[in-house]
Design a protein around this motif. Structure first.
Motif, PDB file in Angstrom:
ATOM      1  N   PRO A  37      70.065 -21.367  19.271  1.00 37.09           N
ATOM      2  CA  PRO A  37      69.609 -20.661  20.379  1.00 37.09           C
ATOM      3  C   PRO A  37      68.985 -19.488  20.349  1.00 37.09           C
ATOM      4  CG  PRO A  37      71.657 -20.563  20.326  1.00 37.09           C
ATOM      5  CD  PRO A  37      71.482 -21.259  19.298  1.00 37.09           C
ATOM      6  N   SER A  38      68.289 -19.033  21.462  1.00 43.14           N
ATOM      7  CA  SER A  38      67.711 -17.542  21.412  1.00 43.14           C
ATOM      8  C   SER A  38      68.794 -16.712  21.474  1.00 43.14           C
ATOM      9  CB  SER A  38      66.524 -17.407  22.433  1.00 43.14           C
ATOM     10  OG  SER A  38      67.160 -17.779  23.554  1.00 43.14           O
ATOM     11  N   HIS A  39      69.964 -16.935  22.229  1.00 41.90           N
ATOM     12  CA  HIS A  39      71.104 -16.151  22.554  1.00 41.90           C
ATOM     13  C   HIS A  39      72.365 -17.114  22.747  1.00 41.90           C
ATOM     14  CE1 HIS A  39      72.805 -12.745  25.234  1.00 41.90           C
ATOM     15  NE2 HIS A  39      73.534 -12.809  24.158  1.00 41.90           N
ATOM     16  N   GLN A  40      73.296 -16.633  22.102  1.00 40.75           N
ATOM     17  CA  GLN A  40      74.596 -17.286  21.855  1.00 40.75           C
ATOM     18  C   GLN A  40      75.692 -16.468  22.106  1.00 40.75           C
ATOM     19  OE1 GLN A  40      75.053 -20.790  19.498  1.00 40.75           O
ATOM     20  NE2 GLN A  40      77.272 -20.939  20.327  1.00 40.75           N
ATOM     21  N   VAL A  41      76.712 -16.757  23.214  1.00 46.79           N
ATOM     22  CA  VAL A  41      77.943 -16.033  23.400  1.00 46.79           C
ATOM     23  C   VAL A  41      78.902 -16.696  22.968  1.00 46.79           C
ATOM     24  CG1 VAL A  41      79.152 -14.643  24.901  1.00 46.79           C
ATOM     25  CG2 VAL A  41      76.545 -14.651  25.211  1.00 46.79           C
ATOM     26  N   THR A  42      79.747 -16.189  21.995  1.00 40.49           N
ATOM     27  CA  THR A  42      81.137 -16.867  21.737  1.00 40.49           C
ATOM     28  C   THR A  42      82.169 -16.262  21.660  1.00 40.49           C
ATOM     29  OG1 THR A  42      81.618 -18.471  19.924  1.00 40.49           O
ATOM     30  CG2 THR A  42      80.528 -16.443  19.071  1.00 40.49           C
ATOM     31  N   GLN A  43      83.329 -16.889  21.834  1.00 40.46           N
ATOM     32  CA  GLN A  43      84.664 -16.078  21.758  1.00 40.46           C
ATOM     33  C   GLN A  43      85.006 -15.656  20.202  1.00 40.46           C
ATOM     34  OE1 GLN A  43      87.065 -15.395  24.325  1.00 40.46           O
ATOM     35  NE2 GLN A  43      85.926 -16.224  25.919  1.00 40.46           N
ATOM     36  N   MET A  44      85.725 -14.764  20.085  1.00 43.51           N
ATOM     37  CA  MET A  44      86.171 -14.174  18.810  1.00 43.51           C
ATOM     38  C   MET A  44      86.848 -15.355  18.238  1.00 43.51           C
ATOM     39  SD  MET A  44      87.991 -10.724  17.735  1.00 43.51           S
ATOM     40  CE  MET A  44      89.257 -10.956  19.049  1.00 43.51           C
ATOM     41  N   GLY A  45      86.698 -15.556  17.080  1.00 44.93           N
ATOM     42  CA  GLY A  45      87.658 -16.817  16.256  1.00 44.93           C
ATOM     43  C   GLY A  45      86.879 -18.137  16.398  1.00 44.93           C
ATOM     44  N   GLN A  46      85.926 -18.240  17.394  1.00 48.79           N
ATOM     45  CA  GLN A  46      85.337 -19.469  17.338  1.00 48.79           C
ATOM     46  C   GLN A  46      84.241 -19.888  16.277  1.00 48.79           C
ATOM     47  OE1 GLN A  46      85.797 -22.087  19.848  1.00 48.79           O
ATOM     48  NE2 GLN A  46      87.819 -20.936  19.964  1.00 48.79           N
ATOM     49  N   GLU A  47      83.679 -21.065  15.921  1.00 52.98           N
ATOM     50  CA  GLU A  47      82.597 -21.314  14.915  1.00 52.98           C
ATOM     51  C   GLU A  47      81.392 -21.406  15.735  1.00 52.98           C
ATOM     52  OE1 GLU A  47      83.187 -24.573  12.097  1.00 52.98           O
ATOM     53  OE2 GLU A  47      81.643 -25.546  13.221  1.00 52.98           O
ATOM     54  N   VAL A  48      80.349 -21.002  15.107  1.00 56.37           N
ATOM     55  CA  VAL A  48      78.922 -20.904  15.602  1.00 56.37           C
ATOM     56  C   VAL A  48      78.258 -21.474  14.600  1.00 56.37           C
ATOM     57  CG1 VAL A  48      79.221 -19.114  17.381  1.00 56.37           C
ATOM     58  CG2 VAL A  48      78.470 -18.746  15.021  1.00 56.37           C
ATOM     59  N   ILE A  49      77.101 -22.179  15.158  1.00 59.46           N
ATOM     60  CA  ILE A  49      76.217 -22.681  14.247  1.00 59.46           C
ATOM     61  C   ILE A  49      74.665 -22.459  14.913  1.00 59.46           C
ATOM     62  CG2 ILE A  49      74.990 -24.713  13.225  1.00 59.46           C
ATOM     63  CD1 ILE A  49      77.456 -26.111  13.263  1.00 59.46           C
ATOM     64  N   LEU A  50      74.179 -21.732  13.792  1.00 60.93           N
ATOM     65  CA  LEU A  50      72.709 -21.161  14.269  1.00 60.93           C
ATOM     66  C   LEU A  50      71.883 -22.097  13.649  1.00 60.93           C
ATOM     67  CD1 LEU A  50      73.057 -17.153  13.904  1.00 60.93           C
ATOM     68  CD2 LEU A  50      73.903 -18.741  15.761  1.00 60.93           C
ATOM     69  N   ARG A  51      70.871 -22.211  14.356  1.00 55.15           N
ATOM     70  CA  ARG A  51      69.862 -23.342  13.784  1.00 55.15           C
ATOM     71  C   ARG A  51      68.302 -22.827  13.644  1.00 55.15           C
ATOM     72  NH1 ARG A  51      72.791 -27.865  14.247  1.00 55.15           N
ATOM     73  NH2 ARG A  51      74.518 -27.841  15.736  1.00 55.15           N
ATOM     74  N   CYS A  52      67.582 -23.270  12.672  1.00 56.85           N
ATOM     75  CA  CYS A  52      66.404 -22.885  12.396  1.00 56.85           C
ATOM     76  C   CYS A  52      65.637 -24.037  11.732  1.00 56.85           C
ATOM     77  CB  CYS A  52      66.569 -21.726  11.048  1.00 56.85           C
ATOM     78  SG  CYS A  52      64.893 -21.354  10.225  1.00 56.85           S
ATOM     79  N   VAL A  53      64.265 -24.059  11.916  1.00 57.64           N
ATOM     80  CA  VAL A  53      63.292 -25.145  11.512  1.00 57.64           C
ATOM     81  C   VAL A  53      62.571 -24.159  10.859  1.00 57.64           C
ATOM     82  CG1 VAL A  53      61.796 -26.969  12.028  1.00 57.64           C
ATOM     83  CG2 VAL A  53      63.644 -26.804  13.440  1.00 57.64           C
ATOM     84  N   PRO A  54      62.162 -24.175   9.503  1.00 61.60           N
ATOM     85  CA  PRO A  54      61.445 -23.487   8.847  1.00 61.60           C
ATOM     86  C   PRO A  54      59.890 -24.128   8.764  1.00 61.60           C
ATOM     87  CG  PRO A  54      63.135 -23.842   7.443  1.00 61.60           C
ATOM     88  CD  PRO A  54      63.452 -24.686   8.470  1.00 61.60           C
ATOM     89  N   ILE A  55      59.073 -23.808   8.275  1.00 64.58           N
ATOM     90  CA  ILE A  55      57.471 -24.127   8.220  1.00 64.58           C
ATOM     91  C   ILE A  55      57.734 -25.255   7.163  1.00 64.58           C
ATOM     92  CG2 ILE A  55      55.173 -23.431   7.562  1.00 64.58           C
ATOM     93  CD1 ILE A  55      55.616 -20.881   8.648  1.00 64.58           C
TER      94      ILE A  55
END
Lengths: 114, 115
Positions: free
Chosen positions: B8-26
């Motif tokens: 996403p453009s902005h993600q808020v998460t709690q400390m200790g949580q897992e996050v996944i940031l996504r990208c679609v390259p060219i």
């Protein structure tokens, strides 16, 4: 050895003036020196880049000067405009690293006053 | 002009949580990167990825971080247990090939806020 030092941290220039940002590096294996422009909330965008076998490259109002012996390079923005107000990063990359990644300078926040 | 897309453009998460940031390259690019930028600071290299494996990583990229290219188009950065100091802009970049003629294209970034 991998650092790229950039100065100044911030710069205020009048419209029509020349903005000059300087960078210095240590790693002689660096062989590609780009400059990136970043507006707030956006990713870095390539502005202009130079290889060490030339001493100057000009694209429109933007010029890179490169001094291989001094291990320094600089960005000159001629006829600076308010729309040039952004953060500028110099970077360097060397073929000696497997990942081929960029090492960035600390950035210069440029403000061009109307 | 082809773009690198990040969500996403902005993600808020709690400390200790897992996050996944996504990208679609060219689509025809072969080299992929993650960088991060703590607010007001310089852009720092995290990891480079080529041929489905990590080619280089920085000291920042510790065991809490991992990258994956799960389906040939997406390129993800996972942080297993987020810390407050992981709050930053994370930029994905891609490059068509090695060599001086091939530049890096950056996405617009994901702002990660750990609370």
């Amino acid at each position: 050895q991998q650092q790229v030092k950039q100065s100044p941290q911030s710069l205020i220039v009048q419209k029509g003036g020349i903005s000059i940002i300087n960078c210095a590096y240590e790693n002689t294996a660096f062989d590609y020196f780009p400059w990136y422009q970043q507006f707030p909330g956006k990713g870095p965008a390539l502005l202009i880049a130079i290889r060490p076998d030339v001493s100057e490259k000009k694209e429109g109002r933007f010029t890179i000067s490169f001094n291989k012996s001094a291990k320094q390079f600089s960005l000159h923005i001629m006829d600076s405009q308010p729309g040039d107000s952004a953060t500028y990063f110099c970077a360097a990359r060397g073929e000696d690293n497997a990942g081929n990644m960029l090492t960035f300078g600390g950035g210069t926040r440029l403000m061009v006053k109307p | 002009e082809p773009e690198v897309t990040q969500t996403p453009s902005h993600q808020v998460t709690q400390m200790g949580q897992e996050v996944i940031l996504r990208c679609v390259p060219i689509s025809n690019h072969l080299y992929f990167y993650w960088y991060r930028q703590i607010l007001g600071q310089k852009v720092e290299f995290l990891v480079s990825f080529y041929n489905n494996e990590i080619s280089e990583k920085s000291e920042i990229f510790d065991d809490q971080f991992s990258v994956e290219r799960p389906d040939g188009s997406n390129f993800t950065l996972k942080i297993r247990s987020t810390k407050l100091e992981d709050s930053a802009m994370y930029f994905c970049a891609s490059r068509k090939d090695r060599g001086l003629n091939y530049g890096y294209t950056f996405g617009s970034g994901t702002r990660l806020t750990v609370v």
